[in-house]
Design a protein around this motif. Structure first.
Motif, PDB file in Angstrom:
ATOM      1  N   LEU A  40       0.829  -1.106   0.120  1.00  0.00           N
ATOM      2  CA  LEU A  40       0.078   0.016  -0.089  1.00  0.00           C
ATOM      3  C   LEU A  40       0.978   1.130   0.075  1.00  0.00           C
ATOM      4  O   LEU A  40       1.824   1.366   0.785  1.00  0.00           O
ATOM      5  N   ILE A  41       0.824   2.030  -0.870  1.00  0.00           N
ATOM      6  CA  ILE A  41       1.741   3.057  -1.179  1.00  0.00           C
ATOM      7  C   ILE A  41       1.006   4.369  -1.020  1.00  0.00           C
ATOM      8  O   ILE A  41      -0.127   4.677  -1.691  1.00  0.00           O
ATOM      9  N   GLU A  42       1.344   5.245  -0.229  1.00  0.00           N
ATOM     10  CA  GLU A  42       0.879   6.520   0.063  1.00  0.00           C
ATOM     11  C   GLU A  42       1.867   7.764   0.022  1.00  0.00           C
ATOM     12  O   GLU A  42       2.848   7.790   0.669  1.00  0.00           O
ATOM     13  N   ARG A  43       1.639   8.925  -0.744  1.00  0.00           N
ATOM     14  CA  ARG A  43       2.439  10.009  -0.851  1.00  0.00           C
ATOM     15  C   ARG A  43       2.658  10.945   0.535  1.00  0.00           C
ATOM     16  O   ARG A  43       3.795  11.566   0.577  1.00  0.00           O
ATOM     17  N   TYR A  44       1.916  10.816   1.366  1.00  0.00           N
ATOM     18  CA  TYR A  44       1.764  11.457   2.349  1.00  0.00           C
ATOM     19  C   TYR A  44       2.314  10.653   3.761  1.00  0.00           C
ATOM     20  O   TYR A  44       2.777   9.673   3.319  1.00  0.00           O
ATOM     21  N   GLY A  45       2.066  11.217   5.042  1.00  0.00           N
ATOM     22  CA  GLY A  45       2.724  10.547   6.058  1.00  0.00           C
ATOM     23  C   GLY A  45       1.573   9.896   6.859  1.00  0.00           C
ATOM     24  O   GLY A  45       2.098   9.208   7.834  1.00  0.00           O
ATOM     25  N   ASP A  46       0.450  10.105   6.367  1.00  0.00           N
ATOM     26  CA  ASP A  46      -0.551   9.220   7.212  1.00  0.00           C
ATOM     27  C   ASP A  46      -1.500   8.408   6.040  1.00  0.00           C
ATOM     28  O   ASP A  46      -1.463   9.037   5.030  1.00  0.00           O
ATOM     29  N   VAL A  47      -1.938   7.377   6.346  1.00  0.00           N
ATOM     30  CA  VAL A  47      -3.245   6.768   5.480  1.00  0.00           C
ATOM     31  C   VAL A  47      -4.544   7.476   6.111  1.00  0.00           C
ATOM     32  O   VAL A  47      -4.597   8.111   6.793  1.00  0.00           O
ATOM     33  N   GLY A  48      -5.426   7.085   4.743  1.00  0.00           N
ATOM     34  CA  GLY A  48      -6.730   7.928   4.854  1.00  0.00           C
ATOM     35  C   GLY A  48      -7.162   8.539   3.908  1.00  0.00           C
ATOM     36  O   GLY A  48      -8.280   9.083   3.573  1.00  0.00           O
ATOM     37  N   GLY A  49      -6.010   9.440   3.446  1.00  0.00           N
ATOM     38  CA  GLY A  49      -6.549  10.284   2.274  1.00  0.00           C
ATOM     39  C   GLY A  49      -7.381  11.464   2.654  1.00  0.00           C
ATOM     40  O   GLY A  49      -7.200  12.141   3.749  1.00  0.00           O
ATOM     41  N   ALA A  50      -8.548  11.351   2.063  1.00  0.00           N
ATOM     42  CA  ALA A  50      -9.620  12.342   2.336  1.00  0.00           C
ATOM     43  C   ALA A  50      -9.985  12.328   3.893  1.00  0.00           C
ATOM     44  O   ALA A  50     -10.580  13.264   4.337  1.00  0.00           O
ATOM     45  N   LEU A  51     -10.006  11.069   4.325  1.00  0.00           N
ATOM     46  CA  LEU A  51     -10.484  10.823   5.691  1.00  0.00           C
ATOM     47  C   LEU A  51      -9.518  11.520   6.752  1.00  0.00           C
ATOM     48  O   LEU A  51      -9.763  11.473   8.088  1.00  0.00           O
ATOM     49  N   THR A  52      -8.398  11.697   6.269  1.00  0.00           N
ATOM     50  CA  THR A  52      -7.205  12.150   7.398  1.00  0.00           C
ATOM     51  C   THR A  52      -6.626  13.524   6.568  1.00  0.00           C
ATOM     52  O   THR A  52      -7.073  14.564   7.065  1.00  0.00           O
ATOM     53  N   THR A  53      -5.626  13.424   5.904  1.00  0.00           N
ATOM     54  CA  THR A  53      -4.878  14.473   5.503  1.00  0.00           C
ATOM     55  C   THR A  53      -5.956  15.583   4.475  1.00  0.00           C
ATOM     56  O   THR A  53      -5.617  16.863   4.519  1.00  0.00           O
ATOM     57  N   GLY A  54      -7.038  14.907   3.904  1.00  0.00           N
ATOM     58  CA  GLY A  54      -7.831  15.822   3.229  1.00  0.00           C
ATOM     59  C   GLY A  54      -8.916  16.567   4.046  1.00  0.00           C
ATOM     60  O   GLY A  54      -9.478  17.497   3.493  1.00  0.00           O
ATOM     61  N   PHE A  55      -9.115  16.113   5.260  1.00  0.00           N
ATOM     62  CA  PHE A  55      -9.843  16.795   6.161  1.00  0.00           C
ATOM     63  C   PHE A  55     -11.555  16.749   5.758  1.00  0.00           C
ATOM     64  O   PHE A  55     -12.099  17.740   5.740  1.00  0.00           O
ATOM     65  N   VAL A  56     -11.808  15.422   5.088  1.00  0.00           N
ATOM     66  CA  VAL A  56     -13.377  15.729   4.286  1.00  0.00           C
ATOM     67  C   VAL A  56     -14.274  14.890   5.209  1.00  0.00           C
ATOM     68  O   VAL A  56     -14.141  13.810   5.504  1.00  0.00           O
ATOM     69  N   GLY A  57     -15.393  15.635   5.599  1.00  0.00           N
ATOM     70  CA  GLY A  57     -16.343  15.018   6.563  1.00  0.00           C
ATOM     71  C   GLY A  57     -17.646  15.900   6.479  1.00  0.00           C
ATOM     72  O   GLY A  57     -17.628  16.909   5.921  1.00  0.00           O
ATOM     73  N   PRO A  58     -18.739  15.164   6.524  1.00  0.00           N
ATOM     74  CA  PRO A  58     -18.976  13.939   6.992  1.00  0.00           C
ATOM     75  C   PRO A  58     -18.641  12.928   5.819  1.00  0.00           C
ATOM     76  O   PRO A  58     -18.375  13.100   4.686  1.00  0.00           O
ATOM     77  N   ILE A  59     -18.941  11.505   6.062  1.00  0.00           N
ATOM     78  CA  ILE A  59     -18.585  10.599   5.165  1.00  0.00           C
ATOM     79  C   ILE A  59     -20.023  10.145   4.302  1.00  0.00           C
ATOM     80  O   ILE A  59     -21.095   9.807   5.035  1.00  0.00           O
ATOM     81  N   LEU A  60     -19.805  11.049   3.372  1.00  0.00           N
ATOM     82  CA  LEU A  60     -21.251  11.205   2.603  1.00  0.00           C
ATOM     83  C   LEU A  60     -21.544   9.811   1.750  1.00  0.00           C
ATOM     84  O   LEU A  60     -20.783   9.028   1.312  1.00  0.00           O
ATOM     85  N   GLY A  61     -22.834   9.595   1.271  1.00  0.00           N
ATOM     86  CA  GLY A  61     -23.576   8.616   0.395  1.00  0.00           C
ATOM     87  C   GLY A  61     -23.475   7.314   1.096  1.00  0.00           C
ATOM     88  O   GLY A  61     -23.424   7.249   2.379  1.00  0.00           O
ATOM     89  N   MET A  62     -24.215   6.482   0.548  1.00  0.00           N
ATOM     90  CA  MET A  62     -24.759   5.104   1.054  1.00  0.00           C
ATOM     91  C   MET A  62     -24.617   4.071   0.021  1.00  0.00           C
ATOM     92  O   MET A  62     -24.325   4.222  -0.894  1.00  0.00           O
ATOM     93  N   VAL A  63     -24.230   2.777   0.757  1.00  0.00           N
ATOM     94  CA  VAL A  63     -24.273   1.624  -0.327  1.00  0.00           C
ATOM     95  C   VAL A  63     -25.067   0.368   0.670  1.00  0.00           C
ATOM     96  O   VAL A  63     -25.419   0.689   1.548  1.00  0.00           O
ATOM     97  N   GLY A  64     -25.088  -0.754  -0.147  1.00  0.00           N
ATOM     98  CA  GLY A  64     -25.914  -1.820   0.372  1.00  0.00           C
ATOM     99  C   GLY A  64     -25.095  -2.175   1.900  1.00  0.00           C
ATOM    100  O   GLY A  64     -24.074  -2.140   2.045  1.00  0.00           O
ATOM    101  N   ALA A  65     -25.866  -2.945   2.540  1.00  0.00           N
ATOM    102  CA  ALA A  65     -25.498  -3.210   3.944  1.00  0.00           C
ATOM    103  C   ALA A  65     -24.436  -4.366   3.789  1.00  0.00           C
ATOM    104  O   ALA A  65     -24.327  -5.143   2.830  1.00  0.00           O
ATOM    105  N   GLY A  66     -23.691  -3.990   4.766  1.00  0.00           N
ATOM    106  CA  GLY A  66     -22.573  -5.249   5.178  1.00  0.00           C
ATOM    107  C   GLY A  66     -21.167  -5.008   4.697  1.00  0.00           C
ATOM    108  O   GLY A  66     -20.220  -5.790   4.685  1.00  0.00           O
ATOM    109  N   SER A  67     -20.907  -3.879   3.914  1.00  0.00           N
ATOM    110  CA  SER A  67     -19.657  -3.411   3.489  1.00  0.00           C
ATOM    111  C   SER A  67     -18.621  -2.928   4.449  1.00  0.00           C
ATOM    112  O   SER A  67     -19.208  -2.468   5.317  1.00  0.00           O
ATOM    113  N   MET A  68     -17.431  -2.585   3.771  1.00  0.00           N
ATOM    114  CA  MET A  68     -16.430  -2.007   4.789  1.00  0.00           C
ATOM    115  C   MET A  68     -16.784  -0.489   5.173  1.00  0.00           C
ATOM    116  O   MET A  68     -16.307  -0.135   6.172  1.00  0.00           O
ATOM    117  N   ARG A  69     -17.712  -0.166   4.250  1.00  0.00           N
ATOM    118  CA  ARG A  69     -18.213   1.327   4.664  1.00  0.00           C
ATOM    119  C   ARG A  69     -18.760   1.523   6.007  1.00  0.00           C
ATOM    120  O   ARG A  69     -18.553   2.142   6.694  1.00  0.00           O
TER     121      ARG A  69
END
Length: 428
Positions: A40-69
């Motif tokens: 897993l290759i990441e250009r910044y110093g933390d994993v997560g992308g928009a969830l961390t360094t990108g500071f994007v919230g809330p976690i928008l959208g929905m998908v069917g039940a049971g996924s990693m989401r």
């Protein structure tokens, strides 16, 4: 073993993933759970992308039940029963850096931080690895299957994939920089979750109030839609309001001035809130993203190109790997403030077929995240993090199956991918 230009090969894996954002971490975890060795290759110093360094919230959208989401929203402390409408609360980004690092900390996942992709290893139309820039020099990481989760389709671009960008004239949705404010008086402070919110300030709709004051010069016209999301912390709001138009984030020459303008806008917004909005008199900036919030850049054309009509009509596909994806067709105006066409389109829960994750004309390469195969308008729905997570999980399984059987990802029986997802409890 050496790359052809005397570049050292530092690893050979079943699955190599570029980008550790919402799609990338799910792809890595999913492939590893299926028994694959993963880089897993990441250009910044933390994993997560928009969830961390990108500071994007809330976690928008929905998908069917049971996924990693669903696993991740609970891990990040924003479970379904804590949602406010469809939007929910923004998670704590500092906690996410630790939680998501633990999420991918498995014996068969090697995480390469501060490592940027700069080229591909390719023979004919087969992608066999990535050339990465590290503090030691250029290195090569080889793999049976390569997954592009960069958001910008960088790996696919370097490999010569069929790329589209923005709408017909090439303009993309504006970039933003999200930030969190503290010092908010919860007893008096309003919440505004987006452009369809009817919340009022006095007798006036809050967004109309902001637009009126912007016309009076209290805010730049482009910032009239002041979105104030609750977070998991009392006295905080996540602010998604800043924007700069006409930016192509794949062109690095403009990025410094763009970020500087966005940080200037952050201060303008806080001054506006303190002066004009009850409950925000003592607010201040707590933290912000360290990189641009990019809604749209490259889209990688695949074996199927998802259409906005597929989303509006809730189309189902035999080769479904993401089920019941749902989010509005949310196109922030590429040329100015507000929504493109001055309207938001609604969708019915729709499927995303496996073919959207397979870049046409290339083998051993997959794509996941906001840069999968679709039109400009379709992309405006599937670009959000919940849908990206589900897509990452699906391609991780597909890549692991391809490696296990020593076949190309196009040769994997989609029924096997679907069965593996169902065995995990994913609704298809």
């Amino acid at each position: 073993m050496k790359y052809q230009n005397e570049i050292d090969v530092i690893g050979n894996y079943d699955v190599v993933i570029a980008g550790s954002g919402p799609a990338g971490i799910c792809a890595a975890k999913s492939a590893a759970l299926a028994g694959a060795s993963v880089a897993l290759i990441e250009r910044y110093g933390d994993v997560g992308g928009a969830l961390t360094t990108g500071f994007v919230g809330p976690i928008l959208g929905m998908v069917g039940a049971g996924s990693m989401r669903h696993e991740l929203v609970n891990l990040l402390g924003v479970p379904e029963n804590d949602m406010i409408g469809e939007s929910g609360r923004a998670h704590d980004f500092e906690s996410a850096k630790y939680l998501l690092a633990n999420f991918v900390d498995m014996d068969n996942i090697d995480v390469f931080l501060q490592t940027d992709v700069c080229d591909v290893v390719k023979e004919d139309n087969v992608v066999k690895g990535l050339v990465v820039s590290t503090n030691e020099n250029l290195k090569a990481i080889l793999g049976h299957t390569i997954i592009d989760c960069t958001g910008d389709g960088k790996v696919c671009y370097l490999a010569g994939a069929d790329i589209e960008k923005g709408r017909d004239d090439g303009l993309c949705q504006p970039v933003s920089l999200e930030f969190t404010i503290s010092g908010v008086d919860e007893e008096r402070a309003l919440i505004c979750i987006g452009d369809v919110d009817e919340v009022k300030i006095g007798d006036e709709k809050f967004l109309d109030y902001c637009e009126r004051l912007a016309h009076d010069g209290e805010l730049p016209e482009s910032l009239a839609a002041v979105r104030l999301h609750p977070t998991v912390r009392v006295g905080e709001r996540q602010v998604n309001t800043t924007q700069v138009n006409g930016v192509d984030n794949t062109k690095v020459q403009s990025l410094f001035k763009t970020q500087l303008e966005l940080r200037h806008q952050m201060n303008q917004i806080v001054d506006f809130l303190k002066k004009h909005v009850p409950g925000y008199e003592n607010c201040y900036i707590k933290a912000s993203g360290t990189t641009l919030g990019v809604r749209e850049s490259r889209r990688v054309m695949g074996d199927y190109v998802l259409q906005v009509e597929d989303e509006i009509n809730g189309v189902k596909f035999d080769d479904v790997v993401v089920h019941d994806a749902e989010f509005i067709v949310d196109i922030h105006n590429p040329e100015g403030a507000g929504q493109a066409d001055d309207k938001i389109q609604y969708v019915k829960p729709y499927d995303i077929p496996y073919r959207c994750f397979l870049p046409r004309g290339l083998d051993n390469l997959m794509v996941a995240g906001r840069c999968i195969s679709g039109t400009h308008r379709a992309h405006a729905s599937y670009r959000v993090m919940s849908i990206c997570m589900a897509g990452g999980e699906a391609v991780g399984i597909a890549a692991a199956l391809a490696s296990k059987s020593n076949i190309a990802v196009r040769e994997v029986n989609v029924k096997e991918i679907q069965n593996a997802l169902k065995e995990r409890g994913v609704e298809l």
